[in-house]
Design a protein around this motif. Structure first.
Motif, PDB file in Angstrom:
ATOM      1  N   ASP A  63     -20.470  -9.701  45.279  1.00 36.85           N
ATOM      2  CA  ASP A  63     -19.971 -10.359  44.075  1.00 36.85           C
ATOM      3  C   ASP A  63     -21.185 -10.825  43.270  1.00 36.85           C
ATOM      4  N   ALA A  70     -21.521 -14.456  40.726  1.00 34.98           N
ATOM      5  CA  ALA A  70     -20.283 -14.958  41.314  1.00 34.98           C
ATOM      6  C   ALA A  70     -19.779 -16.229  40.657  1.00 34.98           C
ATOM      7  N   ASN A 107     -11.713 -17.536  46.102  1.00 36.56           N
ATOM      8  CA  ASN A 107     -13.005 -16.857  46.062  1.00 36.56           C
ATOM      9  C   ASN A 107     -12.900 -15.504  46.768  1.00 36.56           C
ATOM     10  N   TYR A 120     -22.465 -13.089  48.027  1.00 41.10           N
ATOM     11  CA  TYR A 120     -22.444 -13.640  46.682  1.00 41.10           C
ATOM     12  C   TYR A 120     -23.856 -13.600  46.120  1.00 41.10           C
ATOM     13  N   ALA A 122     -22.436 -22.726  46.777  1.00 36.58           N
ATOM     14  CA  ALA A 122     -21.983 -21.598  47.592  1.00 36.58           C
ATOM     15  C   ALA A 122     -22.480 -21.724  49.022  1.00 36.58           C
ATOM     16  N   ALA A 132     -24.790 -16.152  50.575  1.00 37.58           N
ATOM     17  CA  ALA A 132     -25.117 -16.247  49.150  1.00 37.58           C
ATOM     18  C   ALA A 132     -26.612 -16.057  48.991  1.00 37.58           C
TER      19      ALA A 132
END
Length: 271
Positions: A77, A80, A87, A103, A114, A126
């Motif tokens: 993503d 994000a 999510n 992410y 995140a 992330a």
């Protein structure tokens, strides 16, 4: 969030952030006064922008649900934004607990939130990255360690490509993302479309975004938006307003001509 809260290094709360403006439209609290002021300016220009943000989020849910049901177990993503409800990892892992999600964002507030959210979620990470430099994302050591390079993967680019203002650059970025994915992968894109919005209102919108940390947003033709899916087969119903992409309830007709809306599509890579 207020200016009295602890501010992450490298963040200027006086400069509006697109991610935090989006959070505000969705009813979140992770934003500063500068974000709220800019977001309200957009609301005055486009009164339905909160609904557009919600529809964009609902499209993400439906697209991720569909891809997970068809067997996709890896998602990236990109851009994000701040964590909210539904999510990507929550949607995918609700259907397939073994799904893995990465992410990617370049906003320190986004990354801080995140990582806090994902502290107890080993299948989701992330990383810092910028869509303008796809190679740095796909070569990131944490991404390489987290994902299987041979498994089909879905790359999500939702409402981020309009911040790459030159059509040629945006098309090149999407091509790099597409070519970095394994066979059988997918790209998922949404993009603002100005439609019949009057030129003066378009200029006013660009002026608001020019003041943000991300910079101005591009106004693209339908032809250019369609070309983002070059090298893929668009899943039905194609590139359409996001509320029309496989809705799970009846969608009323739109009457707000002359205002922007969000187009979205999912393309399966053909090679």
């Amino acid at each position: 969030m207020s200016e009295s809260d602890e501010v992450p290094p490298g963040l200027n709360p006086a400069v509006p952030s697109v991610a935090r403006m989006y959070d505000y439209w969705l009813g979140g609290k992770d934003n500063f006064s500068a974000d709220r002021e800019a977001a309200e300016e957009v609301i005055r220009l486009v009164p339905g922008v909160r609904e557009l943000a919600r529809e964009n989020r609902a499209f993400l849910r439906r697209a991720v649900e569909h891809l997970t049901k068809t067997g996709v177990r890896q998602f990236i993503d990109i851009g994000a934004g701040l964590p909210t409800r539904e999510n990507t990892h929550e949607v995918a892992q609700r259907l397939a607990p073994d799904a893995k999600v990465v992410y990617v964002d370049n906003d320190p507030v986004v990354l801080a939130h995140a990582r806090a959210l994902l502290a107890d979620s080993p299948r989701t990470i992330a990383i810092e990255g910028d869509l303008r430099e796809p190679k740095s994302i796909f070569d990131h050591p944490e991404l390489l360690a987290h994902l299987d390079p041979e498994l089909p993967t879905a790359a999500l680019m939702l409402s981020v490509l309009h911040f790459i203002t030159a059509d040629r650059d945006a098309l090149a970025v999407v091509a790099q993302v597409r070519d970095s994915l394994p066979a059988g992968s997918h790209i998922v894109i949404t993009h603002i479309y100005a439609g019949d919005m009057p030129p003066a209102e378009r200029a006013a919108g660009r002026a608001i975004y020019t003041r943000t940390s991300t910079g101005p947003a591009a106004d693209r033709s339908l032809t250019c938006l369609t070309n983002f899916f070059t090298g893929t087969t668009l899943l039905d119903p194609g590139l359409v307003p996001v509320h029309d992409w496989r809705p799970d309830h009846p969608v009323p007709p739109r009457m707000d001509t002359g205002k922007p809306y969000v187009l979205g599509g999912v393309g399966t890579i053909t090679r």
